[in-house]
Design an enzyme around this catalytic site. Structure first.
Site, PDB file in Angstrom:
ATOM      1  CD  GLU A 185      -3.219  -1.029   2.264  1.00 39.79           C
ATOM      2  OE1 GLU A 185      -2.817  -0.461   3.148  1.00 39.79           O
ATOM      3  OE2 GLU A 185      -4.045  -1.544   2.033  1.00 39.79           O
ATOM      4  CD  GLU A 254      -4.790  -5.511   2.683  1.00 40.24           C
ATOM      5  OE1 GLU A 254      -5.771  -4.687   3.146  1.00 40.24           O
ATOM      6  OE2 GLU A 254      -3.828  -5.784   2.964  1.00 40.24           O
TER       7      GLU A 254
END
Length: 831
Positions: A185, A254
């Site tokens: 991320e 995710e």
């Protein structure tokens, strides 16, 4: 179809089921624009995150098998650097950190593995998964184009890759690992790092590829991930995500099954109808790899939770709950969804999607190649719709996706749950053992020989290196004495206790939105010298954000003594004496072995800074076990020397913002569906049974604020009720699809009940109604339409059996009320 054709079809079906039961790990993994390609074949893959340190090795086989049974193909896990290298060049791959064993068990269960090395993981883990010793390397800057950091990152990444290669765990070696991830991320924060971010991400990609794992690498949330790295999506919805190259597949690393819990916050949950809708939309619009974060969340044992203020429970409203039990109907509904998606696999992988509009907020997507055809019908609005597709009429509930594996028949709708609902409850029993409580007082202030003095106020993380949650700041001042003075303390957080002359004068706490503490403490001074002891406490270190590693903690000031005569003395720059940690920590009181424990009838309660100990016997049974810490304040608990984590049952969630019934329709966010308002964020704390002996266990508590240990109790989860509700408009069960294809006859909807534990049977039917029942599990009521013989029919079909199935139709129950749309609702008990 003649008899021979039927036998051949049945044999093919049995072979297909047997093949699906075990995964033959491929020697070659690549990708194209549609999917991961394993041994030359594109694959549709369902993945689920399980973090090995958040459970125990004895739990792993069951967690992995339940994942497999739920239709999961891949287990995704981070690699936790701080756990594996707590001291530089000293490694730990044992117990909960036995990564190799975890991966081998996944392979044994027939599951692939996605190894997210990072090595930054976020994960609501302390310091984002970085070991804190990194912070003290001269000249280091984390997560940027910095040579000291890159050297450490490469060394650890190579260490993990070499370990996997040594154990032959990559698919290129015949093992289960089909994917690896580098960084995590970073695209969410890279703009803060300026031009160095781009050179860093390119370096990280090149470094990872150079390790020659033989499997693809991914970067999640990284739009500029360089080839051949696959950029992937994280979020509640990823159906609109597009890879940064036409040669890369659409992957979702995710899909947040719920959200994490913070101390002082309400409990988040995500309705399964919305979660299934998000998955359905993703596969409808070209996705072929989807991962649930989390599939099992588990527990933040010890001091591993980050945040700050992340709770010890990391349940995450996952399909497998914190203890590893099935969360129903989430687990069962998703299992059916996975079956429906896999029924479409040949069509999904044969071609690209073709999407057309069927009206406002309604889309149809078709995958057709030769004789195979699959379709998805989506209603993204908040009201039900009826549409025509390929000449047939379909009713689409709001915010739902219907899956048609043959482009004609609905096998599954994301809003229509055909799985049981289990309402859990906890039974409590007193702690039983060979002794009562004993205690040791933790002294206030400086008591350790390694205390030191420095001018000015020191940052807590720089001072403690996170070896303890606790740091004492102490000094002495001369005063004329008297009441009416104040000490004004400014702290970066997270918790502050102010003692004057050995007595607690005040406490203050930050929260997950603002960790800083600002406190004006009224104090009474004595004439002459006065001792001021400030105890600063961390509750997990920052784990997310640009430069999160530079977020300080502790008392950085100013600290001002405001005298009753109106004058003020700034104490910030004076010489303070510091003590890292508690005296009891240095003495190893958490093991319970010290000879200093006091055993008297006058047990001190509701007093700050006390260590408590007692022995106990393990409650009977083999199910999960927890301790209910109601009655205690804040602290940490150890069982047989192993920390079950921080407890804080006095940290109460806000009184508003929760809902008894959350409408799944419309976009979900972390604060949309909350429960437990006005109650403690967490009262139950998991105690792994593998840490216990049958008798003679030792429980140690360090109570920071003040509590009564005699009030705590063991808690074991029980099945309160087992419910299901299925309407006439539900699709027939997905598992009947293959028989439907062979027979070319469509069966009707079926309500199924199954007791969650192998040795249980359905013992009673608490409620049953065919017609228009109202309410939810635990509070069903008859509607205006009700078949009087429902209860007897359901009792005959179910009582005494482990599971039962009942056709939802007038043929079963008769016609109670004409053309009204009817459903069957049942609530049962298992014993």
């Amino acid at each position: 179809m003649n008899r021979r054709e039927i036998l051949v079809a049945a044999a093919c079906f049995v072979v297909a089921v047997a093949a699906a039961a075990t995964t033959a790990f491929g020697a070659n993994v690549s990708y194209d624009h549609r999917a991961l390609v394993i041994d030359g074949k594109r694959r549709v893959l369902i993945s689920g995150s399980i973090h090995y340190p958040r459970s125990t090795p004895d739990m792993w086989p069951d967690l992995l098998q339940k994942s497999k049974d739920g239709g999961v193909d891949v287990i995704e896990t981070y690699v936790f650097w701080s756990g594996h290298e707590p001291v530089q060049n000293q490694y730990n791959f044992e117990g909960r950190y036995d990564l190799v064993q975890f991966i081998k068990l996944a392979a044994k269960a027939g599951l692939y593995v996605h190894l997210r090395i990072g090595p930054y993981v976020c994960a609501e883990w302390n310091y984002g998964g970085f070991p804190l010793w990194l912070h003290f390397i001269p000249g280091i800057q984390l997560r940027t184009d910095n040579e000291p950091y890159k050297a450490e990152m490469k060394r650890f990444t190579a260490k993990i890759v070499d370990l996997m290669k040594k154990e032959k765990l990559y698919a290129s070696q015949g093992g289960p690992i089909i994917l690896s991830q580098i960084e995590n991320e970073y695209g969410n924060v890279d703009s803060a790092y300026g031009p160095a971010a781009k050179t860093y991400i390119n370096w990280a990609a090149k470094m990872a590829v150079s390790l020659n794992t033989g499997v693809p690498w991914v970067m999640c949330q990284q739009k500029d991930a360089p080839d051949p790295i696959i950029n992937t999506c994280n979020g509640f919805y990823c159906d609109q995500f597009t890879p940064n190259s036409n040669n890369k597949p659409k992957m979702w690393t995710e899909n947040w099954s719920g959200w994490f819990l913070s101390f002082g916050g309400a409990v988040p949950y995500r309705p399964v109808e919305d979660l299934a809708f998000a998955v359905g939309r993703f596969f409808q619009l070209g996705g072929t790899f989807q991962n649930y974060y989390m599939y099992h969340g588990g527990t933040n044992f010890g001091r591993t939770s980050g945040g700050p203020f992340i709770s010890t429970s990391y349940d995450y409203d996952a399909p497998l709950d914190e203890y590893g039990q099935l969360r129903q109907p989430k687990w069962g509904h998703l299992k059916d969804l996975h079956k429906a998606i896999k029924l479409c696999e040949d069509a999904l992988l044969a071609t690209d999607p073709a999407t057309t509009s069927l009206g406002s907020n309604v889309e149809a997507t078709t995958y057709k190649s030769g004789s195979v055809c699959a379709a998805f019908l989506a209603n993204t609005g908040t009201s039900d719709k009826t549409v025509t597709f390929s000449g047939n009429s379909y009713k689409l509930p709001a915010w739902s996706v219907s899956i048609l594996p043959d482009c004609k028949t609905v096998a599954f709708n994301t809003a229509k749950i055909n799985a049981v609902t289990v309402v859990p409850s906890f039974s409590r029993e007193a702690i039983d053992g060979d002794s009562d409580w004993s205690w040791i007082d933790e002294p206030v202030g400086i008591t350790k020989k390694d205390a030191f003095t420095k001018p000015g106020l020191q940052d807590q993380i720089n001072t403690t290196a996170d070896q303890s949650d606790y740091l004492w700041y102490s000094l002495s001042i001369n005063s004329e004495g008297g009441a009416g003075s104040l000490i004004d303390v400014e702290s970066l957080g997270h918790v502050l206790h102010t003692f004057v002359n050995g007595k607690l004068s005040g406490s203050a706490t930050g929260n997950s939105n603002n960790a800083k503490v600002s406190e004006d403490v009224p104090v009474t001074l004595v004439g002459g010298m006065n001792t001021i002891d400030l105890l600063s406490v961390t509750v997990g270190l920052q784990n997310y954000g640009a430069f999160f590693d530079l977020k300080g903690a502790g008392i950085t000031g100013p600290v001002v003594l405001k005298l009753k005569n109106g004058s003020a003395i700034d104490l910030s720059s004076q010489k303070w004496t510091y003590q890292v940690g508690l005296k009891g920590e240095g003495l190893g009181l958490s093991s319970g072995d010290s000879a200093q424990w006091v055993s008297q009838s006058s047990l001190p309660t509701m007093k700050p800074l006390v260590w408590y100990k007692r022995s106990f016997n393990t409650p009977g049974g083999d199910g999960p076990l927890a301790i209910d810490f109601t009655g205690m304040g804040k602290g940490e608990a150890w069982v047989n020397g192993q920390s079950i984590g921080r407890y804080w049952p006095t940290n109460i969630a806000p009184s508003s913002g929760c809902t008894d019934s959350c409408d799944y329709r419309g976009s979900y966010g972390a604060n949309k569906c909350l429960k437990n308002c006005g109650k403690p964020s967490q009262t139950l704390y998991h105690v792994p049974r593998s840490w216990l002996k049958s008798t003679g266990n030792t429980l140690v508590l360090f109570e920071e604020n003040g509590g009564d240990p005699t009030k705590i109790a063991f808690a074991t989860p029980q099945v309160g009720s087992l419910c299901a509700q299925v309407s006439e408009t539900h699709p027939s069960p997905v598992h009947k699809w293959s028989s439907y294809l062979r027979a070319q006859t469509k069966s009707g909807p079926v309500l199924s009940l199954s007791c969650p534990h192998p040795n249980q049977v359905i013992s009673s039917i608490k409620y049953a109604s065919y017609g228009t029942p109202q309410g939810t599990c635990g509070s069903f009521n008859n509607g205006q339409c009700h078949s009087q013989n429902t209860l007897s029919i359901v009792q005959k079909a179910c009582v005494g059996s482990k599971n039962c199935s009942i056709e939802v139709s007038n043929n079963t129950f008769g016609e109670p009320c004409g053309l009204v749309r009817k459903s069957l609702a049942v609530e049962a008990s298992c014993t």
